[in-house]
Design a protein around this motif. Structure first.
Motif, PDB file in Angstrom:
ATOM      1  N   LEU A 123       9.583  15.175  11.423  1.00 50.31           N
ATOM      2  CA  LEU A 123       9.341  13.921  12.127  1.00 50.31           C
ATOM      3  C   LEU A 123       8.133  13.233  11.514  1.00 50.31           C
ATOM      4  N   ARG A 124       8.320  11.976  11.120  1.00 53.62           N
ATOM      5  CA  ARG A 124       7.226  11.167  10.571  1.00 53.62           C
ATOM      6  C   ARG A 124       6.530  11.862   9.398  1.00 53.62           C
ATOM      7  N   GLN A 125       7.345  12.254   8.446  1.00 52.83           N
ATOM      8  CA  GLN A 125       6.878  12.795   7.169  1.00 52.83           C
ATOM      9  C   GLN A 125       6.102  14.102   7.333  1.00 52.83           C
ATOM     10  N   ILE A 138       0.840  -1.195   0.000  1.00 53.59           N
ATOM     11  CA  ILE A 138       0.000   0.000   0.000  1.00 53.59           C
ATOM     12  C   ILE A 138       0.875   1.243   0.000  1.00 53.59           C
ATOM     13  N   VAL A 139       0.614   2.142  -0.950  1.00 55.28           N
ATOM     14  CA  VAL A 139       1.340   3.414  -1.018  1.00 55.28           C
ATOM     15  C   VAL A 139       0.319   4.555  -1.040  1.00 55.28           C
ATOM     16  N   LYS A 140       0.816   5.777  -0.904  1.00 57.09           N
ATOM     17  CA  LYS A 140      -0.069   6.946  -0.881  1.00 57.09           C
ATOM     18  C   LYS A 140      -0.245   7.499  -2.287  1.00 57.09           C
ATOM     19  N   ALA A 141      -1.315   8.279  -2.476  1.00 55.13           N
ATOM     20  CA  ALA A 141      -1.565   8.892  -3.779  1.00 55.13           C
ATOM     21  C   ALA A 141      -2.302  10.215  -3.576  1.00 55.13           C
ATOM     22  N   TYR A 142      -2.178  11.094  -4.558  1.00 57.34           N
ATOM     23  CA  TYR A 142      -2.883  12.376  -4.539  1.00 57.34           C
ATOM     24  C   TYR A 142      -3.750  12.488  -5.784  1.00 57.34           C
ATOM     25  N   GLU A 155      12.975  15.601   5.014  1.00 54.25           N
ATOM     26  CA  GLU A 155      12.769  14.322   5.695  1.00 54.25           C
ATOM     27  C   GLU A 155      14.110  13.695   6.081  1.00 54.25           C
ATOM     28  N   LYS A 156      15.151  13.977   5.310  1.00 52.33           N
ATOM     29  CA  LYS A 156      16.466  13.417   5.600  1.00 52.33           C
ATOM     30  C   LYS A 156      17.133  14.120   6.780  1.00 52.33           C
ATOM     31  N   SER A 157      16.705  15.337   7.072  1.00 49.06           N
ATOM     32  CA  SER A 157      17.365  16.129   8.106  1.00 49.06           C
ATOM     33  C   SER A 157      17.119  15.555   9.490  1.00 49.06           C
ATOM     34  N   ARG A 158      18.164  15.588  10.303  1.00 49.15           N
ATOM     35  CA  ARG A 158      18.060  15.150  11.694  1.00 49.15           C
ATOM     36  C   ARG A 158      18.339  16.324  12.631  1.00 49.15           C
ATOM     37  N   GLU A 159      18.065  17.531  12.148  1.00 54.54           N
ATOM     38  CA  GLU A 159      18.347  18.709  12.947  1.00 54.54           C
ATOM     39  C   GLU A 159      17.061  19.309  13.514  1.00 54.54           C
ATOM     40  N   ILE A 160      17.130  19.697  14.786  1.00 55.69           N
ATOM     41  CA  ILE A 160      16.075  20.491  15.417  1.00 55.69           C
ATOM     42  C   ILE A 160      16.608  21.914  15.408  1.00 55.69           C
ATOM     43  N   ASP A 161      16.187  22.686  14.420  1.00 53.53           N
ATOM     44  CA  ASP A 161      16.796  23.979  14.134  1.00 53.53           C
ATOM     45  C   ASP A 161      16.122  25.091  14.930  1.00 53.53           C
ATOM     46  N   VAL A 162      16.894  25.763  15.789  1.00 51.92           N
ATOM     47  CA  VAL A 162      16.356  26.887  16.550  1.00 51.92           C
ATOM     48  C   VAL A 162      16.178  28.076  15.615  1.00 51.92           C
ATOM     49  N   VAL A 163      14.963  28.593  15.537  1.00 48.91           N
ATOM     50  CA  VAL A 163      14.638  29.725  14.672  1.00 48.91           C
ATOM     51  C   VAL A 163      14.764  31.036  15.435  1.00 48.91           C
ATOM     52  N   GLU A 186       9.697   5.650  -0.980  1.00 50.37           N
ATOM     53  CA  GLU A 186      11.009   6.113  -1.443  1.00 50.37           C
ATOM     54  C   GLU A 186      10.930   7.576  -1.853  1.00 50.37           C
ATOM     55  N   ASP A 187       9.814   7.978  -2.485  1.00 45.62           N
ATOM     56  CA  ASP A 187       9.617   9.384  -2.855  1.00 45.62           C
ATOM     57  C   ASP A 187       9.633  10.274  -1.617  1.00 45.62           C
ATOM     58  N   LEU A 188       8.936   9.834  -0.573  1.00 42.25           N
ATOM     59  CA  LEU A 188       8.851  10.635   0.648  1.00 42.25           C
ATOM     60  C   LEU A 188      10.207  10.736   1.343  1.00 42.25           C
TER      61      LEU A 188
END
Length: 268
Positions: free
Chosen positions: A141-143, A60-64, A84-92, A76-78
């Motif tokens: 986090l979580r897409q 099962i995959v998602k669609a629009y 999504e690849k970032s692991r940073e919690i960036d202070v704004v 894989e697209d997501l």
């Protein structure tokens, strides 16, 4: 507790590696659906509308769908999205803590240092405490891209996700438009009622009565079966002392103050 995510808080050139943990948990009694006729478990099937086959989650995959065309978005697209690849919690930015309205808070997470030295973690914690500021951060986090408030609770950094601005509805109720007259006497009596209920907030004083009663009901049914007498289990409800009497605002305030004072004397 098991960490659900690892990353690093970043502001300027400072990097604080952290582990993320869910700070809350659900205590509701788990219930499932059954057929009222025979008690058979109701299960949902993921059936394809084209071939009628039942589909496993792995296929099962998602669609629009934009109304004319449908595009399929694979996992894989997501995962390929840069955010999504970032692991940073960036202070704004760092903002006064009282500027964040509680309506915007969503989920809460504890952050634990994830390095041999906790110095950077403690430094950030102390800085937030002494400046009386809250850090506004962004992370994925979580897409989903999340906006969050980073603040201190006891000795731990607490991350609380925030609703986006367009997710908070405006409360433009027609019934609140126009002037409503409140007399000084009514305001004074209302203030007396508030004073009679004043206390320090202690979460441990409160419990989920519905879940406790649901558990009591389940235990009673397990013991007694379907012939359960709910009145005997929970007792007859006390009738309203006022017998449904309609009170005007001043009288209601007056009686409320008297009842509150009587309860306090009784508990003293």
């Amino acid at each position: 507790m098991r960490s659900i995510w690892k990353g690093a808080i970043t502001f300027g050139l400072v990097n604080v590696p952290v582990k993320v943990y869910s700070a809350t948990e659900d205590h509701d009694v788990p219930l499932h659906q059954v057929h009222d006729k025979d008690g058979g478990r109701i299960r949902y099937q993921r059936r394809c509308e084209i071939d009628g086959e039942i589909v496993d989650y792995e296929h099962i995959v998602k669609a629009y769908d934009d109304g004319d065309k449908t595009v399929v978005i694979t996992n894989e697209d997501l995962k390929s999205l840069p955010v999504e690849k970032s692991r940073e919690i960036d202070v704004v930015e760092f903002v006064p803590s009282d500027q964040i309205d509680p309506i915007r808070y969503d989920k809460s997470y504890y952050l634990e240092p994830d390095s041999k030295s906790a110095k950077a973690y403690v430094l950030l914690r102390r800085t937030l405490e002494e400046s009386e500021r809250t850090a506004i951060v962004k992370f994925a986090l979580r897409q989903k891209t999340r906006l969050a408030a980073l603040r201190v609770m006891d000795d731990v950094l607490l991350l609380q996700t925030l609703l986006w601005d367009d997710e908070v509805r405006e409360a433009g109720f027609p019934s609140l438009k126009g002037d409503v007259e409140i007399s000084d006497r009514e305001l004074k009596m209302s203030a007396s009622l508030v004073a009679s209920f004043e206390s320090d907030f202690e979460p441990s004083k409160f419990s989920d009565d519905y879940q406790a009663q649901l558990r009591q009901l389940i235990d009673a049914k397990l013991e007694q079966g379907e012939s359960l007498d709910t009145a005997a289990t929970f007792g007859e409800g006390d009738e309203d002392e006022d017998g449904g009497e309609v009170l005007d605002l001043m009288e209601a305030l007056k009686r409320s103050v008297e009842q509150s004072r009587a309860k306090k004397k009784k508990g003293a």
